[in-house]
Every structure is written in C-alpha cells, then in structure tokens.
Design an enzyme around this catalytic site. Structure first.
Site, PDB file in Angstrom:
ATOM      1  N   ASP A  10       0.865  -1.175   0.000  1.00 49.32           N
ATOM      2  CA  ASP A  10       0.000   0.000   0.000  1.00 49.32           C
ATOM      3  C   ASP A  10       0.909   1.236   0.000  1.00 49.32           C
ATOM      4  OD1 ASP A  10      -2.256   1.646   0.296  1.00 49.32           O
ATOM      5  OD2 ASP A  10      -2.183   1.522   2.481  1.00 49.32           O
ATOM      6  N   ASP A 175      -1.914  -0.876   5.854  1.00 44.51           N
ATOM      7  CA  ASP A 175      -2.253  -0.442   7.208  1.00 44.51           C
ATOM      8  C   ASP A 175      -3.758  -0.491   7.477  1.00 44.51           C
ATOM      9  OD1 ASP A 175      -2.720   1.784   5.451  1.00 44.51           O
ATOM     10  OD2 ASP A 175      -2.830   3.083   7.218  1.00 44.51           O
TER      11      ASP A 175
END
Length: 212
Positions: A10, A175
C-alpha cells in the site's frame, strides 16, 4: 513449501505516512466546511470515493467540489488539499523497496489513490532526489485506473490476474485492517503495520518464513 516471491505494498500508511488531520485542515482551508465528515483515512466515500474508484475524473471532481464549497477551486488547490494526506516519505522505506527488488522479489504498489496524489508521486519530487515512485516498484495498480477500490475483491483479482501471482507466495502489506482481511480471504499472507511505524525490519519475519 512455498516462499514469498511477490510483495504488494500500500502507499498511504505504509510507504508514506498519512496525516489525516492535515488533509482535513487543508480541505477546510479551501472552503469545505464538513471536511472531517467527508474524508476517511482508508476508503473514501461520496465524490472523494468516486474520484478514487475512477467513476469521475480529476476535472469532474474539481467541478463538483467547487459546487460543494460554493465557489470555484482550481486543480492546484485540489492537489494542495489532497497532499495534506502525505505526512512524509521515510527514506528507510524507499531503501527497503530497492533492497527487496535487488534480492529478486517482485515489488508491486496497490493503492487507493487519485490523479492529484499520483501527479506528485510519479514526479521527481516524490523522494526529493528526482526519482518518482515508479523508480521503487516494478508495477503500480491504482484504484482510479482499475475502476475499483480495496477492499473490493475485484481489485485483488485484477492484480493477481495481471501479475500471474500465486496467493500463497504473495505478501500483502497494508495499514487498513479491512484491506488486509480481504487479501487474507484470497489466500495471501498479510502484514498490517501501523501508520508511521518503522516496519522495515519486522517485514522480514513475514518474508523469511516458509509456508506450507
């Protein structure tokens, strides 16, 4: 026994830190009164989600945001506001990405993002040394280009099909708990570091493990 061969990263909250409060402050600054309700640290909704899922263009977003605010805002103002999300790009993270590629891992970006953020990320200003984000990854899959956002299964199916990767040889680093859960359901191994944490050592606990 299977070893990790591909690592999906990410962007916000992993490669770069996220500053949600600064994003809210900047959107408020350009005139969006309920910015705190409109913005989300993981998955956007409304016109923000429409932008990041590719349903509307950056110009259509600018026009719709102008209506919401009540006066015209420029493309540059929109980018300024979106860039509030970028708390910083730790050099340790970038060095780790390059190190992983040198070791033979395929390093792939998988991000819910938009044209305003990527105009910066894919420019030489990204690392402050003249290198764009593309210098650090083998390939990038962006929500607004894929026309779907994480944690939608279709996003992951696009990535796995294009990359021809095997889920149990893939590590997904994000996350967002919902994104990690979705990847796990597809058979990928996952790592969910906290925004701003130094994950560059801990990631090897996940990479170096042999999986059955």
């Amino acid at each position: 026994m299977n070893k990790i061969t591909t690592i999906l990263f990410d962007l916000g909250g992993v490669i770069m830190t996220i500053d949600q409060s600064e994003a809210v402050r900047r959107f408020t600054e350009i005139g969006l009164k309920d910015a705190c309700k409109q913005l989300d640290p993981y998955t956007q909704g409304g016109i923000f989600g429409d932008l990041e899922s590719g349903k509307i263009s950056d110009e259509e977003f600018r026009a719709e945001l102008s209506v919401m605010i009540g006066h015209e805002v420029t493309w540059e103002q929109c980018q300024y506001a979106w860039m509030g999300y970028c708390g910083g790009v730790p050099e340790r993270n970038l060095k780790l990405l390059l190190n992983l590629r040198e070791k033979g891992y395929r390093v792939v970006l998988v991000s819910n993002t938009n044209p305003f953020m990527m105009a910066w990320a894919m420019d030489g200003d990204f690392d402050g040394k003249g290198n764009p984000l593309s210098h650090y990854v083998d390939k990038a899959y962006l929500s607004y280009e894929c026309k779907v956002m994480k944690p939608n299964e279709r996003f992951f199916r696009i990535v796995t099909a294009e990359e021809k990767i095997i889920p149990n040889e893939t590590l997904f680093v994000d996350d967002g708990p919902r994104n990690v859960a979705a990847a796990s359901q597809l058979g990928m191994h996952t790592f969910c570091p906290q925004n701003g944490a130094d994950w560059t050592e801990e990631i090897f606990d996940h990479i170096n493990t042999n999986y059955i």
